[in-house]
Design a protein around this motif. Structure first.
Motif, PDB file in Angstrom:
ATOM      1  N   ASN A 153       0.838  -1.191   0.000  1.00  0.00           N
ATOM      2  CA  ASN A 153       0.000   0.000   0.000  1.00  0.00           C
ATOM      3  C   ASN A 153       0.878   1.248   0.000  1.00  0.00           C
ATOM      4  O   ASN A 153       2.064   1.196   0.369  1.00  0.00           O
ATOM      5  CB  ASN A 153      -0.904   0.022   1.238  1.00  0.00           C
ATOM      6  CG  ASN A 153      -1.892  -1.121   1.244  1.00  0.00           C
ATOM      7  OD1 ASN A 153      -2.475  -1.454   0.207  1.00  0.00           O
ATOM      8  ND2 ASN A 153      -2.090  -1.728   2.398  1.00  0.00           N
ATOM      9  N   LEU A 154       0.291   2.367  -0.413  1.00  0.00           N
ATOM     10  CA  LEU A 154       0.985   3.652  -0.333  1.00  0.00           C
ATOM     11  C   LEU A 154       1.507   3.855   1.082  1.00  0.00           C
ATOM     12  O   LEU A 154       0.770   3.692   2.056  1.00  0.00           O
ATOM     13  CB  LEU A 154       0.020   4.782  -0.707  1.00  0.00           C
ATOM     14  CG  LEU A 154       0.464   6.214  -0.408  1.00  0.00           C
ATOM     15  CD1 LEU A 154       1.684   6.594  -1.233  1.00  0.00           C
ATOM     16  CD2 LEU A 154      -0.686   7.189  -0.659  1.00  0.00           C
ATOM     17  N   LEU A 155       2.783   4.187   1.188  1.00  0.00           N
ATOM     18  CA  LEU A 155       3.380   4.405   2.500  1.00  0.00           C
ATOM     19  C   LEU A 155       2.846   5.689   3.122  1.00  0.00           C
ATOM     20  O   LEU A 155       3.030   6.783   2.570  1.00  0.00           O
ATOM     21  CB  LEU A 155       4.905   4.481   2.364  1.00  0.00           C
ATOM     22  CG  LEU A 155       5.693   4.776   3.649  1.00  0.00           C
ATOM     23  CD1 LEU A 155       5.447   3.689   4.692  1.00  0.00           C
ATOM     24  CD2 LEU A 155       7.178   4.909   3.342  1.00  0.00           C
ATOM     25  N   VAL A 156       2.173   5.548   4.254  1.00  0.00           N
ATOM     26  CA  VAL A 156       1.608   6.687   4.975  1.00  0.00           C
ATOM     27  C   VAL A 156       2.145   6.634   6.404  1.00  0.00           C
ATOM     28  O   VAL A 156       1.969   5.639   7.102  1.00  0.00           O
ATOM     29  CB  VAL A 156       0.069   6.653   4.998  1.00  0.00           C
ATOM     30  CG1 VAL A 156      -0.474   7.871   5.729  1.00  0.00           C
ATOM     31  CG2 VAL A 156      -0.482   6.577   3.572  1.00  0.00           C
ATOM     32  N   GLY A 166      12.169   7.587  -1.684  1.00  0.00           N
ATOM     33  CA  GLY A 166      13.427   8.311  -1.693  1.00  0.00           C
ATOM     34  C   GLY A 166      14.603   7.517  -2.191  1.00  0.00           C
ATOM     35  O   GLY A 166      15.683   8.075  -2.415  1.00  0.00           O
ATOM     36  N   ILE A 167      14.430   6.194  -2.408  1.00  0.00           N
ATOM     37  CA  ILE A 167      15.512   5.360  -2.926  1.00  0.00           C
ATOM     38  C   ILE A 167      15.505   5.360  -4.452  1.00  0.00           C
ATOM     39  O   ILE A 167      16.515   5.081  -5.091  1.00  0.00           O
ATOM     40  CB  ILE A 167      15.385   3.925  -2.368  1.00  0.00           C
ATOM     41  CG1 ILE A 167      15.555   3.961  -0.846  1.00  0.00           C
ATOM     42  CG2 ILE A 167      16.410   2.984  -2.982  1.00  0.00           C
ATOM     43  CD1 ILE A 167      15.324   2.637  -0.157  1.00  0.00           C
ATOM     44  N   ASN A 168      14.384   5.733  -5.036  1.00  0.00           N
ATOM     45  CA  ASN A 168      14.246   5.771  -6.486  1.00  0.00           C
ATOM     46  C   ASN A 168      15.068   6.934  -7.054  1.00  0.00           C
ATOM     47  O   ASN A 168      14.864   8.076  -6.659  1.00  0.00           O
ATOM     48  CB  ASN A 168      12.774   5.933  -6.858  1.00  0.00           C
ATOM     49  CG  ASN A 168      12.522   5.798  -8.340  1.00  0.00           C
ATOM     50  OD1 ASN A 168      13.264   6.319  -9.160  1.00  0.00           O
ATOM     51  ND2 ASN A 168      11.452   5.100  -8.687  1.00  0.00           N
ATOM     52  N   PRO A 169      15.985   6.675  -7.990  1.00  0.00           N
ATOM     53  CA  PRO A 169      16.818   7.755  -8.547  1.00  0.00           C
ATOM     54  C   PRO A 169      16.003   8.863  -9.194  1.00  0.00           C
ATOM     55  O   PRO A 169      16.408  10.037  -9.155  1.00  0.00           O
ATOM     56  CB  PRO A 169      17.680   7.038  -9.594  1.00  0.00           C
ATOM     57  CG  PRO A 169      17.729   5.616  -9.141  1.00  0.00           C
ATOM     58  CD  PRO A 169      16.386   5.356  -8.519  1.00  0.00           C
ATOM     59  N   ASP A 170      14.846   8.532  -9.786  1.00  0.00           N
ATOM     60  CA  ASP A 170      14.015   9.571 -10.402  1.00  0.00           C
ATOM     61  C   ASP A 170      13.475  10.537  -9.354  1.00  0.00           C
ATOM     62  O   ASP A 170      13.396  11.749  -9.586  1.00  0.00           O
ATOM     63  CB  ASP A 170      12.851   8.936 -11.172  1.00  0.00           C
ATOM     64  CG  ASP A 170      13.310   8.190 -12.412  1.00  0.00           C
ATOM     65  OD1 ASP A 170      14.409   8.503 -12.928  1.00  0.00           O
ATOM     66  OD2 ASP A 170      12.584   7.281 -12.864  1.00  0.00           O
ATOM     67  N   VAL A 171      13.103  10.000  -8.204  1.00  0.00           N
ATOM     68  CA  VAL A 171      12.626  10.843  -7.110  1.00  0.00           C
ATOM     69  C   VAL A 171      13.774  11.702  -6.571  1.00  0.00           C
ATOM     70  O   VAL A 171      13.614  12.905  -6.325  1.00  0.00           O
ATOM     71  CB  VAL A 171      12.020   9.986  -5.980  1.00  0.00           C
ATOM     72  CG1 VAL A 171      11.659  10.854  -4.782  1.00  0.00           C
ATOM     73  CG2 VAL A 171      10.799   9.234  -6.481  1.00  0.00           C
ATOM     74  N   PRO A 201      10.332   6.803   6.185  1.00  0.00           N
ATOM     75  CA  PRO A 201       9.897   5.908   7.256  1.00  0.00           C
ATOM     76  C   PRO A 201      10.415   4.478   7.088  1.00  0.00           C
ATOM     77  O   PRO A 201      10.536   3.971   5.961  1.00  0.00           O
ATOM     78  CB  PRO A 201       8.369   5.956   7.152  1.00  0.00           C
ATOM     79  CG  PRO A 201       8.080   7.275   6.547  1.00  0.00           C
ATOM     80  CD  PRO A 201       9.192   7.522   5.578  1.00  0.00           C
ATOM     81  N   ILE A 202      10.692   3.832   8.192  1.00  0.00           N
ATOM     82  CA  ILE A 202      11.220   2.478   8.178  1.00  0.00           C
ATOM     83  C   ILE A 202      10.275   1.485   7.511  1.00  0.00           C
ATOM     84  O   ILE A 202      10.713   0.470   6.963  1.00  0.00           O
ATOM     85  CB  ILE A 202      11.544   2.015   9.627  1.00  0.00           C
ATOM     86  CG1 ILE A 202      12.313   0.689   9.609  1.00  0.00           C
ATOM     87  CG2 ILE A 202      10.270   1.905  10.459  1.00  0.00           C
ATOM     88  CD1 ILE A 202      12.774   0.256  10.977  1.00  0.00           C
ATOM     89  N   ALA A 203       8.987   1.796   7.502  1.00  0.00           N
ATOM     90  CA  ALA A 203       7.999   0.879   6.920  1.00  0.00           C
ATOM     91  C   ALA A 203       8.046   0.846   5.402  1.00  0.00           C
ATOM     92  O   ALA A 203       7.399   0.000   4.767  1.00  0.00           O
ATOM     93  CB  ALA A 203       6.597   1.264   7.379  1.00  0.00           C
ATOM     94  N   GLY A 204       8.811   1.756   4.779  1.00  0.00           N
ATOM     95  CA  GLY A 204       8.908   1.781   3.330  1.00  0.00           C
ATOM     96  C   GLY A 204       9.911   0.782   2.796  1.00  0.00           C
ATOM     97  O   GLY A 204      10.532   0.017   3.540  1.00  0.00           O
ATOM     98  N   GLY A 205      10.056   0.793   1.476  1.00  0.00           N
ATOM     99  CA  GLY A 205      11.044  -0.077   0.838  1.00  0.00           C
ATOM    100  C   GLY A 205      10.459  -1.300   0.168  1.00  0.00           C
ATOM    101  O   GLY A 205      11.199  -2.215  -0.215  1.00  0.00           O
ATOM    102  N   TYR A 206       9.141  -1.360   0.001  1.00  0.00           N
ATOM    103  CA  TYR A 206       8.505  -2.547  -0.575  1.00  0.00           C
ATOM    104  C   TYR A 206       7.898  -2.281  -1.955  1.00  0.00           C
ATOM    105  O   TYR A 206       7.122  -3.090  -2.459  1.00  0.00           O
ATOM    106  CB  TYR A 206       7.453  -3.097   0.391  1.00  0.00           C
ATOM    107  CG  TYR A 206       8.080  -3.704   1.631  1.00  0.00           C
ATOM    108  CD1 TYR A 206       8.525  -5.025   1.648  1.00  0.00           C
ATOM    109  CD2 TYR A 206       8.257  -2.935   2.780  1.00  0.00           C
ATOM    110  CE1 TYR A 206       9.113  -5.570   2.779  1.00  0.00           C
ATOM    111  CE2 TYR A 206       8.849  -3.479   3.914  1.00  0.00           C
ATOM    112  CZ  TYR A 206       9.275  -4.788   3.902  1.00  0.00           C
ATOM    113  OH  TYR A 206       9.864  -5.323   5.022  1.00  0.00           O
TER     114      TYR A 206
END
Length: 236
Positions: A153-156, A166-171, A201-206
């Motif tokens: 789901n969208l990280l909220v 923030g890991i995506n180079p385009d971002v 947030p730590i919950a991201g990355g998926y």
């Protein structure tokens, strides 16, 4: 026990009657340079940026309070607080609604520098795309920029911020472009990223990009629990 007490008293007596002069400490701390006193100027629940006169009043208040550095918001709610060619080209919105025809950042830099106060561009939202808008115009146009949690789901985050990855180079390049735009266009004295740049947030990355990056580097799928100790920092 009496001998030990007598010996201790003797040591104390000779120490107190030593000819060595007592240390003298300065009454005032050593001054290594000019003190810095900063204040963050926002457009949230504040009218400080609402008009040129309001900015002038804000600067004068800072001057009276001996403020040396103003951190003025230039990026929140998926909008810039200055006319942005990049935002206009990408999303057709050059500046936050309600500020059309003005340039609050330029006004703040101009007025603050008159009073020898430094101005820093505060990118408050960082990698957060929106708050309560399901990613807003940014993630609507670029859904591949979305940060996702383990449930895909969208990280909220708990405070309602909805995140780009923030890991995506385009971002990363998008945020860099906004920062460079400010640095090249305005006589700012610094840039401040707040806790949402470069943090995420730590919950991201998926999201698909980050999962694939993890698999490439680690050879396995990422843990389903983001707090698993085997989750490691990735180099994007």
């Amino acid at each position: 026990m009496k001998k030990l007490l007598i010996l201790s008293l003797a040591v104390l007596f000779f120490a107190c009657n030593s000819e060595e002069p007592p240390r003298v400490y300065p009454n005032n701390p050593v001054q290594t340079g000019k003190a810095m006193k900063g204040v963050w100027v926002t457009n949230v629940a504040s009218t400080a940026l609402g008009s040129l006169n309001a900015i002038k009043e804000t600067v004068q208040t800072c001057k009276k309070s001996n403020i040396t550095d103003i951190y003025v918001v230039v990026w929140n709610k998926g909008r810039t607080l200055y006319p942005s060619e990049i935002m206009n080209k990408e999303f057709g919105i050059s500046i936050m609604e309600g500020y059309e025809g003005r340039d609050p950042l330029l006004e703040m830099v101009t007025e603050a520098h008159k009073e020898k106060i430094k101005v820093h561009a505060w990118f408050e939202y960082g990698f957060a795309a929106s708050n309560g808008q399901q990613g807003g115009v940014i993630l609507k146009k670029y859904p591949r920029w979305v940060a996702k949690d383990a449930s895909k789901n969208l990280l909220v985050s708990s405070n309602g911020f909805e995140w780009m990855n923030g890991i995506n180079p385009d971002v990363q390049n998008f945020m860099k472009s906004l920062i460079l735009e400010v640095v090249k266009k305005y006589d700012v004295d610094g840039i401040q990223g707040d806790d949402r740049l470069p943090a995420m947030p730590i919950a991201g990355g998926y999201d698909d990009y980050t999962v694939q990056l993890y698999k490439t580097e680690k050879g396995v799928n990422p843990p389903t629990n983001e707090k698993d100790a085997s989750m490691a920092r990735l180099e994007g």
